[in-house]
Design an enzyme around this catalytic site. Sequence first.
Site, PDB file in Angstrom:
ATOM      1  N   ASN A  63       1.067  -1.326   0.241  1.00 42.73           N
ATOM      2  CA  ASN A  63      -0.177  -0.296  -0.334  1.00 42.73           C
ATOM      3  C   ASN A  63       0.982   1.110   0.332  1.00 42.73           C
ATOM      4  OD1 ASN A  63       0.426  -1.232   2.325  1.00 42.73           O
ATOM      5  ND2 ASN A  63      -1.025   0.557   3.166  1.00 42.73           N
ATOM      6  N   GLU A  65       0.051   5.123   0.738  1.00 35.86           N
ATOM      7  CA  GLU A  65      -0.330   6.083   1.224  1.00 35.86           C
ATOM      8  C   GLU A  65      -0.593   7.459   0.162  1.00 35.86           C
ATOM      9  OE1 GLU A  65      -1.412   5.654   5.101  1.00 35.86           O
ATOM     10  OE2 GLU A  65      -1.643   3.295   4.760  1.00 35.86           O
ATOM     11  N   ASN A  66      -1.118   8.251   0.762  1.00 34.90           N
ATOM     12  CA  ASN A  66      -1.411   9.911   0.450  1.00 34.90           C
ATOM     13  C   ASN A  66      -2.361  10.987   0.953  1.00 34.90           C
ATOM     14  OD1 ASN A  66      -1.970  12.417  -1.445  1.00 34.90           O
ATOM     15  ND2 ASN A  66      -0.443  11.138  -2.690  1.00 34.90           N
ATOM     16  N   ALA A  67      -1.002  12.099   1.247  1.00 43.33           N
ATOM     17  CA  ALA A  67      -2.064  13.222   2.253  1.00 43.33           C
ATOM     18  C   ALA A  67      -3.381  13.297   2.112  1.00 43.33           C
ATOM     19  CB  ALA A  67      -1.062  14.404   2.494  1.00 43.33           C
ATOM     20  N   CYS A  74      -4.280   0.682  -2.445  1.00 44.62           N
ATOM     21  CA  CYS A  74      -3.650  -0.764  -1.669  1.00 44.62           C
ATOM     22  C   CYS A  74      -3.057  -1.577  -2.358  1.00 44.62           C
ATOM     23  CB  CYS A  74      -5.175  -1.025  -1.612  1.00 44.62           C
ATOM     24  SG  CYS A  74      -5.753  -2.151  -2.378  1.00 44.62           S
ATOM     25  N   GLU A  76      -3.045  -4.545  -3.008  1.00 40.06           N
ATOM     26  CA  GLU A  76      -3.916  -6.088  -3.784  1.00 40.06           C
ATOM     27  C   GLU A  76      -3.936  -5.249  -5.313  1.00 40.06           C
ATOM     28  OE1 GLU A  76      -4.871  -4.853  -0.813  1.00 40.06           O
ATOM     29  OE2 GLU A  76      -5.996  -6.429  -0.035  1.00 40.06           O
ATOM     30  N   CYS A 113     -11.180  -5.848   1.676  1.00 33.88           N
ATOM     31  CA  CYS A 113     -12.317  -4.698   1.616  1.00 33.88           C
ATOM     32  C   CYS A 113     -13.519  -4.741   0.448  1.00 33.88           C
ATOM     33  CB  CYS A 113     -12.196  -3.141   2.245  1.00 33.88           C
ATOM     34  SG  CYS A 113     -12.148  -2.541   0.627  1.00 33.88           S
TER      35      CYS A 113
HETATM   36  N1  THU Z   1      -5.089  -1.782   3.083  1.00 35.07           N
HETATM   37  C1  THU Z   1      -4.419  -2.382   1.539  1.00 35.07           C
HETATM   38  O1  THU Z   1      -3.965  -2.177   1.218  1.00 35.07           O
HETATM   39  N2  THU Z   1      -5.342  -3.869   2.378  1.00 35.07           N
HETATM   40  C2  THU Z   1      -6.043  -4.058   2.274  1.00 35.07           C
HETATM   41  O2  THU Z   1      -6.479  -5.493   2.155  1.00 35.07           O
HETATM   42  C3  THU Z   1      -6.046  -3.772   3.544  1.00 35.07           C
HETATM   43  C4  THU Z   1      -6.177  -2.184   3.720  1.00 35.07           C
HETATM   44  C5  THU Z   1      -4.697  -0.518   3.555  1.00 35.07           C
HETATM   45  C6  THU Z   1      -4.928   0.522   2.844  1.00 35.07           C
HETATM   46  C7  THU Z   1      -4.496   2.031   3.836  1.00 35.07           C
HETATM   47  O3  THU Z   1      -2.967   2.344   3.260  1.00 35.07           O
HETATM   48  C8  THU Z   1      -4.343   1.109   4.777  1.00 35.07           C
HETATM   49  O4  THU Z   1      -4.508  -0.579   4.861  1.00 35.07           O
HETATM   50  C9  THU Z   1      -5.514   1.111   5.875  1.00 35.07           C
HETATM   51  O5  THU Z   1      -6.857   0.652   5.481  1.00 35.07           O
END
Ligand code: THU
Length: 165
Positions: A63, A65-67, A74, A76, A113
């Site tokens: 994963n 992330e970004n501000a 994610c 996957e 999710c």
């Molecule tokens: N996240 C994933 O990359 N995959 C998942 O299946 C669950 C959640 C990441 C997204 C976000 O960067 C962090 O986990 C918290 O939700």
Amino acid sequence: MVRTNNISFSYTEYEKTGELPVSEKELVDAAREIAITAYAPYSKFRVGAAVRLESGMIICGANVENAAFPSGICAERSALSNSISNHPDDKPVAIAVAAMNERGLTDDFPSPCGSRRQVIAEEESRTGTKIKIILSGQDKTLVIEGISCLLPLQFNRENLKVNLP
Ligand code: THU
């Protein structure tokens, strides 16, 4: 006529990742390893995904992330975007997912999710091949035979009645 239907699915649960078949253990190890490289300064929840292609190759993603929160990606999607972009004809047959919090690997297996399930569903429908889903916690690991188990009655290209490449 009115009918009540029932949808159920089976999955395999391993109490310890060491009990997994060799190729699945290798995929879990790859997911755990790539999780370390995640860019997750906001959630501090690092996730790794490893995709096994039909050829045997493993493609990983974490994963990022970004501000501006929705702009993050994610694990996957990161792994599947990588495999689809670079190896479009080599079909994914399995994906392993592992997650870490600030203390290390999570005890619980990370369950994807809804939107991640939809992304896996799209890839299964693009290739016509089931993707085994391996969700790995610190010890306990679930092996699920395909996305229809996690996303039954899914929306996919059949609903649009299009025939895309
Ligand atoms: N996240 C994933 O990359 N995959 C998942 O299946 C669950 C959640 C990441 C997204 C976000 O960067 C962090 O986990 C918290 O939700």
